[in-house]
Design a protein around this motif. Structure first.
Motif, PDB file in Angstrom:
ATOM      1  N   ALA A  11      21.299 -47.738  93.310  1.00 30.10           N
ATOM      2  CA  ALA A  11      20.373 -47.711  94.438  1.00 30.10           C
ATOM      3  C   ALA A  11      21.105 -47.624  95.769  1.00 30.10           C
ATOM      4  N   GLU A  12      22.397 -47.922  95.760  1.00 24.67           N
ATOM      5  CA  GLU A  12      23.182 -47.909  96.995  1.00 24.67           C
ATOM      6  C   GLU A  12      23.859 -46.552  97.178  1.00 24.67           C
ATOM      7  N   PRO A  13      24.253 -46.241  98.432  1.00 25.35           N
ATOM      8  CA  PRO A  13      25.028 -45.021  98.652  1.00 25.35           C
ATOM      9  C   PRO A  13      26.321 -45.063  97.841  1.00 25.35           C
ATOM     10  N   PRO A  14      26.845 -43.927  97.400  1.00 32.61           N
ATOM     11  CA  PRO A  14      26.364 -42.577  97.724  1.00 32.61           C
ATOM     12  C   PRO A  14      25.258 -42.082  96.801  1.00 32.61           C
ATOM     13  N   PHE A  15      24.808 -42.933  95.846  1.00 34.60           N
ATOM     14  CA  PHE A  15      23.804 -42.473  94.873  1.00 34.60           C
ATOM     15  C   PHE A  15      22.393 -42.503  95.469  1.00 34.60           C
ATOM     16  N   SER A  16      22.002 -43.663  95.959  1.00 29.16           N
ATOM     17  CA  SER A  16      20.701 -43.818  96.642  1.00 29.16           C
ATOM     18  C   SER A  16      19.556 -43.209  95.824  1.00 29.16           C
ATOM     19  N   ILE A  17      19.518 -43.580  94.537  1.00 28.63           N
ATOM     20  CA  ILE A  17      18.530 -42.977  93.639  1.00 28.63           C
ATOM     21  C   ILE A  17      17.103 -43.283  94.086  1.00 28.63           C
ATOM     22  N   LEU A  18      16.855 -44.529  94.531  1.00 25.82           N
ATOM     23  CA  LEU A  18      15.507 -44.872  94.950  1.00 25.82           C
ATOM     24  C   LEU A  18      15.106 -44.094  96.201  1.00 25.82           C
ATOM     25  N   CYS A  73      17.972 -10.686  84.893  1.00 24.85           N
ATOM     26  CA  CYS A  73      17.164 -11.342  85.924  1.00 24.85           C
ATOM     27  C   CYS A  73      16.606 -12.648  85.384  1.00 24.85           C
ATOM     28  N   GLY A  74      16.375 -13.579  86.285  1.00 27.34           N
ATOM     29  CA  GLY A  74      15.738 -14.831  85.930  1.00 27.34           C
ATOM     30  C   GLY A  74      14.241 -14.751  86.144  1.00 27.34           C
ATOM     31  N   TYR A  75      13.568 -15.835  85.816  1.00 25.17           N
ATOM     32  CA  TYR A  75      12.122 -15.924  86.048  1.00 25.17           C
ATOM     33  C   TYR A  75      11.852 -17.298  86.660  1.00 25.17           C
ATOM     34  N   ILE A  76      11.592 -17.310  87.956  1.00 29.80           N
ATOM     35  CA  ILE A  76      11.453 -18.545  88.737  1.00 29.80           C
ATOM     36  C   ILE A  76      12.708 -19.385  88.517  1.00 29.80           C
ATOM     37  N   GLN A  77      13.848 -18.783  88.725  1.00 26.87           N
ATOM     38  CA  GLN A  77      15.121 -19.382  88.383  1.00 26.87           C
ATOM     39  C   GLN A  77      15.901 -19.790  89.625  1.00 26.87           C
ATOM     40  N   ASP A  78      16.311 -21.063  89.685  1.00 26.84           N
ATOM     41  CA  ASP A  78      17.201 -21.532  90.733  1.00 26.84           C
ATOM     42  C   ASP A  78      18.599 -20.971  90.448  1.00 26.84           C
ATOM     43  N   PRO A  79      19.100 -20.074  91.295  1.00 23.38           N
ATOM     44  CA  PRO A  79      20.383 -19.447  90.989  1.00 23.38           C
ATOM     45  C   PRO A  79      21.557 -20.416  91.002  1.00 23.38           C
ATOM     46  N   ASN A  80      21.368 -21.614  91.589  1.00 25.05           N
ATOM     47  CA  ASN A  80      22.455 -22.597  91.649  1.00 25.05           C
ATOM     48  C   ASN A  80      22.412 -23.601  90.511  1.00 25.05           C
ATOM     49  N   SER A  81      21.438 -23.466  89.632  1.00 25.51           N
ATOM     50  CA  SER A  81      21.323 -24.409  88.520  1.00 25.51           C
ATOM     51  C   SER A  81      22.503 -24.291  87.568  1.00 25.51           C
ATOM     52  N   MET A  82      22.832 -25.391  86.918  1.00 26.94           N
ATOM     53  CA  MET A  82      23.881 -25.381  85.900  1.00 26.94           C
ATOM     54  C   MET A  82      23.410 -24.709  84.614  1.00 26.94           C
ATOM     55  N   LEU A  83      22.117 -24.475  84.499  1.00 24.72           N
ATOM     56  CA  LEU A  83      21.549 -23.739  83.371  1.00 24.72           C
ATOM     57  C   LEU A  83      20.777 -22.559  83.932  1.00 24.72           C
ATOM     58  N   PHE A 112      14.898 -32.596  87.382  1.00 25.03           N
ATOM     59  CA  PHE A 112      16.018 -33.499  87.630  1.00 25.03           C
ATOM     60  C   PHE A 112      17.268 -33.152  86.816  1.00 25.03           C
ATOM     61  N   SER A 113      17.239 -32.078  86.069  1.00 27.37           N
ATOM     62  CA  SER A 113      18.369 -31.737  85.205  1.00 27.37           C
ATOM     63  C   SER A 113      19.150 -30.544  85.750  1.00 27.37           C
ATOM     64  N   ASN A 114      20.422 -30.469  85.374  1.00 23.30           N
ATOM     65  CA  ASN A 114      21.306 -29.344  85.699  1.00 23.30           C
ATOM     66  C   ASN A 114      21.438 -29.110  87.198  1.00 23.30           C
ATOM     67  N   LEU A 115      21.513 -30.225  87.946  1.00 15.90           N
ATOM     68  CA  LEU A 115      21.631 -30.157  89.402  1.00 15.90           C
ATOM     69  C   LEU A 115      23.059 -30.403  89.840  1.00 15.90           C
ATOM     70  N   LEU A 116      23.489 -29.643  90.834  1.00 19.62           N
ATOM     71  CA  LEU A 116      24.784 -29.890  91.450  1.00 19.62           C
ATOM     72  C   LEU A 116      24.669 -30.939  92.545  1.00 19.62           C
ATOM     73  N   SER A 117      23.517 -30.997  93.198  1.00 22.96           N
ATOM     74  CA  SER A 117      23.337 -31.935  94.303  1.00 22.96           C
ATOM     75  C   SER A 117      21.853 -32.203  94.494  1.00 22.96           C
ATOM     76  N   ARG A 118      21.544 -33.277  95.238  1.00 26.43           N
ATOM     77  CA  ARG A 118      20.149 -33.580  95.566  1.00 26.43           C
ATOM     78  C   ARG A 118      19.594 -32.564  96.559  1.00 26.43           C
ATOM     79  N   ASP A 119      20.452 -32.031  97.426  1.00 23.61           N
ATOM     80  CA  ASP A 119      19.973 -31.002  98.348  1.00 23.61           C
ATOM     81  C   ASP A 119      19.445 -29.791  97.583  1.00 23.61           C
TER      82      ASP A 119
END
Length: 415
Positions: free
Chosen positions: A68-75, A388-398, A234-241
């Motif tokens: 819950a604390e930085p740098p994670f700050s999940i809440l 090509c993707g279909y509604i695909q986040d190009p920065n995803s890990m998948l 919430f999966s295959n993310l490089l960052s919260r941004d």
């Protein structure tokens, strides 16, 4: 803004003389669609952040306190996702409001009146469709989705120009009529009209119809609405941004484009939308040999029985007309869900609800198309096809990718 029809006329243009409120089954589907957009905000909070908070607090206290604390700050991130859900819900609420106005339904219906009480009619599948419909705005109506559109829509537009370029923007007597089955959120229909052709979109999903009507007829300018397309994942993310990235929709304002095309060398073509089962409506005698071209994009694999689709396309195309196809073969009924496996002796097309289904390979599709009265004039070799993707986040890990098939077939003149 161009002069647009008021909402009741607009809905009638979707469905001809058919009144969905007068048919019990159709009314149930429409009500569930409306209710699914109403429930978007609540269900997104419930299924996305509420259950994750519960799971988070179930961790050993020393563990969740550290996270819950930085740098994670999940809440804190859960709170930001909640804010993103509320932003997305503004679009869902806008779609709902225009849909209710279109059908003359009250926002707060009388619970005792089944003809208007649409509250509480959506199930989880309906709500999931509302969620996926909002995400589809990323593909069809954001600048960030342009690469996906270019891979799928640009080949269609180029084929139309190659075949009919000299007639683009022609008079009503010489207009090129293009049918777009499975029109979704209407972007391909819009682009075909912007290229100077007359386009009729067809869609059976009320989720898609209500959302396309909102973006095409009721948005007030470009980039006026913010969407968090990937906030609920919430999966295959490089960052919260990355998770909380935003896009602005629509990237192009339909009304402005129509106005700017007036008096140009290529005026905006006539645009319409039908709300009906594709095979039933376009096998009707009134639609025989009406269209110069049919463009199917990520559509033919929605067919339980592709023969029915080909029969409808052959029926509504003029002799010598072309069928342009772009898309994969991800057969939607491969798992057999909600399909009857009993045989049928009926030759009458019963539409998408007809029992039975079959999956074909691309080679078999080509054989079937040619056997049923078409000559395939253009095929894009496999190694030439863009991924090509279909509604695909190009920065995803998948990054799931398609290599869609692209071909052009001409309806034989002597059938």
């Amino acid at each position: 803004m161009p002069d647009l029809p008021d909402e009741p006329d607009e809905i009638r243009s979707w469905s001809g003389d058919f009144d969905p409120l007068a048919d019990h089954d159709e009314r149930r589907v429409l009500f569930a669609t409306l209710d699914s957009f109403r429930q978007y905000r609540r269900t997104a909070h419930q299924n996305t952040t509420h259950r994750r908070r519960q799971a988070f607090y179930a961790l050993p206290s020393a563990h969740w306190q550290m996270l819950a604390e930085p740098p994670f700050s999940i809440l804190d991130n859960f709170n930001r996702v909640d804010d993103a859900i509320d932003v997305n819900a503004e679009i869902a609420d806008a779609i709902l409001a225009t849909g209710l106005a279109s059908f003359g339904l009250p926002a707060t219906p009388d619970p005792a009146d089944p003809s208007q009480n649409w509250h509480g009619t959506a199930n989880s599948a309906d709500v999931n469709k509302a969620h996926s419909t909002l995400r589809q705005f990323y593909r069809d109506w954001s600048a960030e989705g342009q690469s996906e559109r270019e891979a799928c829509y640009a080949p269609v537009l180029q084929d139309l120009r190659n075949e009919f370029g000299g007639r683009a923007g022609g008079t009503e007597e010489d207009e090129v009529k293009v049918l777009v089955p499975g029109a979704g959120l209407g972007r391909l229909v819009f682009e075909v009209c912007a290229a100077g052709f007359a386009a009729e979109g067809n869609e059976i999903s009320y989720h898609q119809l209500l959302a396309s009507s909102w973006v095409l007829n009721h948005t007030t300018g470009a980039r006026q609405h913010t969407l968090h397309p990937f906030a609920l994942h919430f999966s295959n993310l490089l960052s919260r941004d990355q998770q909380l990235q935003t896009v602005q929709i629509p990237d192009t304002h339909p009304g402005t484009t129509m106005v700017e095309a007036q008096g140009s060398a290529t005026p905006f073509g006539k645009m319409s939308m039908s709300a009906a089962d594709f095979t039933v409506l376009y096998s009707n005698p009134s639609n025989e040999a009406v269209f110069d071209a049919v463009a199917t994009v990520f559509f033919i694999d929605t067919a339980p029985n592709l023969i029915r689709y080909i029969e409808a396309i052959r029926h509504c195309l003029k002799p010598g007309g072309i069928w342009i196809n772009v898309g994969p073969l991800l057969w939607h009924f491969e798992d057999g869900s909600n399909r009857s496996h009993g045989g049928s002796d009926e030759t009458q097309d019963q539409g998408i609800g007809e029992p039975g289904n079959v999956e074909l390979t691309e080679t078999e599709v080509f054989c079937l198309v040619e056997r049923m009265g078409f000559a395939i004039e253009k095929r894009q070799a496999g190694h030439e096809r863009p991924w090509c993707g279909y509604i695909q986040d190009p920065n995803s890990m998948l990054v799931p990718l398609y290599r869609p098939s692209h071909w052009v077939a001409r309806k034989k003149i002597n059938l």
